[in-house]
Design an enzyme around this catalytic site. Structure first.
Site, short mmCIF file in Angstrom:
data_model
loop_
_atom_site.label_atom_id
_atom_site.label_comp_id
_atom_site.label_asym_id
_atom_site.label_seq_id
_atom_site.Cartn_x
_atom_site.Cartn_y
_atom_site.Cartn_z
N GLY A 1 -0.48 -2.02 8.07
CA GLY A 1 -1.34 -2.81 7.42
C GLY A 1 -1.62 -2.01 5.94
N HIS A 2 -1.22 -0.88 5.98
CA HIS A 2 -1.39 -0.18 4.62
C HIS A 2 -0.26 -0.30 3.85
CE1 HIS A 2 -2.47 3.37 1.97
NE2 HIS A 2 -3.57 2.90 2.19
N PHE A 3 -0.21 -0.97 2.85
CA PHE A 3 1.03 -1.33 1.94
C PHE A 3 2.19 -1.60 2.66
CE2 PHE A 3 -1.16 2.11 -0.98
CZ PHE A 3 -2.23 0.84 -1.75
N VAL B 1 2.74 3.95 2.75
CA VAL B 1 1.89 5.14 2.24
C VAL B 1 0.93 5.50 3.14
CG1 VAL B 1 0.61 6.16 0.37
CG2 VAL B 1 2.44 4.36 0.03
#
Length: 150
Positions: free
Chosen positions: A53-55, A60
């Site tokens: 879910g992070h980028f 990253v």
């Protein structure tokens, strides 16, 4: 001071920290001087849950987790001076100052963690912290942690 390295493996780290998957962010301590300095690392893998879910198109490693990894290293360093924590003791963030992020951390990186105790009183420790990848600083901060009963 001896030239001999004082390393800690994952089992010894888990003896000192209450964190477990997916939130244990210190894989190994490669050297430490009890209560003074610690060098450890966290291997960053694409299989970790934050990358879904992070980028998602450009994975990253979140900066807040870099800070958490550094804080876990400070906890281990503090416990090397004071001994294994009691069942009712934890180290908590008290403050984070002078934070700078210099470069993104991505899957495949080894996040090297360097922490130095720069002061301690009344159960509060202040630490100078740096996270590096391939020798290059990617994050630095001053972290204060408080040893408290829960």
């Amino acid at each position: 001071m001896s030239n001999e390295l004082n390393s800690l493996d994952i089992k010894e780290i888990m003896d000192l920290l209450p964190h477990r998957y997916p939130f244990l962010l210190l894989d190994r301590v490669v050297d430490h001087v009890p209560g003074e300095t610690l060098q450890g690392y966290k291997n960053v893998s694409f299989n970790e849950p934050q990358f879904t879910g992070h980028f998602p198109g450009t994975p990253v490693f979140p900066g807040v987790l870099i800070l958490e990894a550094l804080a876990q290293a400070t906890g281990v360093l503090a416990f090397t001076k004071h001994g294994k924590p009691a069942e009712n003791e934890l180290y908590f963030f008290a403050s984070i100052d002078k934070v700078k992020f210099r470069k993104p951390v991505v899957p495949g990186d080894r996040l090297d963690l360097d922490v130095t105790c720069i002061g301690e009183k009344r159960g509060m420790g202040k630490f100078e912290c740096k996270a590096k990848v391939d020798g290059q600083v990617v994050c630095q901060a001053e972290i204060m942690c408080a040893r408290r009963e829960i």
